[in-house]
Design a protein around this motif. Structure first.
Motif, PDB file in Angstrom:
ATOM      1  N   ASP A  60       0.824  -1.217   0.000  1.00 24.40           N
ATOM      2  CA  ASP A  60       0.000   0.000   0.000  1.00 24.40           C
ATOM      3  C   ASP A  60       0.858   1.267   0.000  1.00 24.40           C
ATOM      4  OD1 ASP A  60       0.603  -0.804   2.753  1.00 24.40           O
ATOM      5  OD2 ASP A  60      -0.784   0.763   3.419  1.00 24.40           O
ATOM      6  N   ASP A 137       4.408   4.253   8.243  1.00 21.68           N
ATOM      7  CA  ASP A 137       3.563   3.530   9.205  1.00 21.68           C
ATOM      8  C   ASP A 137       4.256   3.374  10.554  1.00 21.68           C
ATOM      9  OD1 ASP A 137       1.671   3.263   7.216  1.00 21.68           O
ATOM     10  OD2 ASP A 137       1.949   1.103   6.946  1.00 21.68           O
ATOM     11  N   HIS A 175      -1.654   6.809   7.179  1.00 19.02           N
ATOM     12  CA  HIS A 175      -3.035   6.299   7.311  1.00 19.02           C
ATOM     13  C   HIS A 175      -3.882   7.227   8.180  1.00 19.02           C
ATOM     14  CE1 HIS A 175      -2.487   2.245   5.530  1.00 19.02           C
ATOM     15  NE2 HIS A 175      -1.250   2.359   5.981  1.00 19.02           N
TER      16      HIS A 175
HETATM   17 FE    FE Z   1       0.502   1.133   5.353  1.00 14.47          FE
END
Ligand code: FE
Ligand code: ZN
Length: 263
Positions: A60, A137, A175
């Motif tokens: 992603d 992340d 995110h």
């Molecule tokens: Fe991610």
């Protein structure tokens, strides 16, 4: 005269953001997991993609690399030790790379993945009046990434490294996990007034369909339990919940495990 660089999140998939930094002509994008939404905004704003920064190997974050490079010829820079097939400059702690006229410092932040890196741009008066952090992340607003490849001790050290950056630094997470993270943060630290106020602020943003990001390092120090595991309130809350040893790494590990189980 040079103008300030513009920073905006490109929403993608269900909850990803690909961060775009541009000067109305050239652009840089971080962690493009998909090419289509990036190409759309490049076209809409009439921008040329100059640089792609990559923080770690998950699909992603890198799924759009090949199509974007084929379409734009952009230069790719990413982590030294992650398994990535696409050709790129390989970076690690202490490296400095220039893109969009800005010198980005590379930070090693293992934990979510073993070779995860982050990019920090200090303020420069002409182009960037506030520092910017692209942390993939590793650090989320109110939370942190899951430990897929690293140990709690590694992630704690990585987060401490990010927490030491200047308070005004804009934190560009990959995110939109903020509201879920804050629900957990309030379970850990229900009496934190900064956290209560920030949750109300983020609820209002989401009701208007707005991103809660970027956050700031100063805000995260005040509200993020994963940056606060050594403060008395978070430390005691975790020891009471988990019955763990009262040392820094054990408390951090138990906090991460508590979040993994939290419904
Ligand atoms: Fe991610
Ligand atoms: Zn990831």
């Amino acid at each position: 005269m040079k103008t300030q660089l513009k920073l905006l999140p490109i929403p993608a998939f269900s909850d990803n953001y690909f961060w775009l930094l541009h000067d109305d002509h050239q652009a840089l994008v971080v962690d493009p997991g998909d090419a289509a939404p990036v190409l759309d905004i490049l076209q809409a704003l009439r921008l040329t993609l100059q640089t792609i920064l990559v923080t770690h190997h998950h699909a992603d974050h890198v799924g759009g690399l090949q199509a974007l490079v084929e379409a734009t010829g952009a230069h790719v820079m990413g982590p030294a030790t992650e398994a990535l097939n696409h050709p790129m400059d390989r970076l690690s702690q202490g490296d400095s790379v220039t893109a969009m006229g800005i010198a980005f410092e590379v930070l090693d932040v293992p934990g979510h993945t073993a070779g995860h890196i982050a990019f920090f741009a200090p303020a420069t008066s002409a182009l960037l009046d506030t520092p910017v952090l692209f942390c993939g992340d590793t650090l989320f607003s109110g939370g942190c990434g899951r430990l897929f490849e690293g140990t709690p001790a590694q992630m704690l050290a990585s987060l401490n490294r990010l927490a030491a950056l200047p308070g005004p630094t804009r934190v560009c997470c990959a995110h939109e996990y903020t509201l879920g993270n804050l629900r957990f943060a309030l379970a850990v630290e229900p009496g934190n007034p900064d956290l209560q106020a920030y949750e109300a602020h983020c609820q209002a943003l989401r009701h208007q369909g707005m991103p809660t990001l970027p956050s700031t390092i100063g805000m995260e120090r005040a509200i993020n339990p994963f940056l606060r595991s050594r403060t008395a309130t978070v430390h005691e809350s975790v020891v009471q919940h988990a019955g763990c040893e009262p040392n820094d790494v054990a408390v951090f590990a138990a906090l991460r495990e508590w979040k993994n189980q939290f419904k």
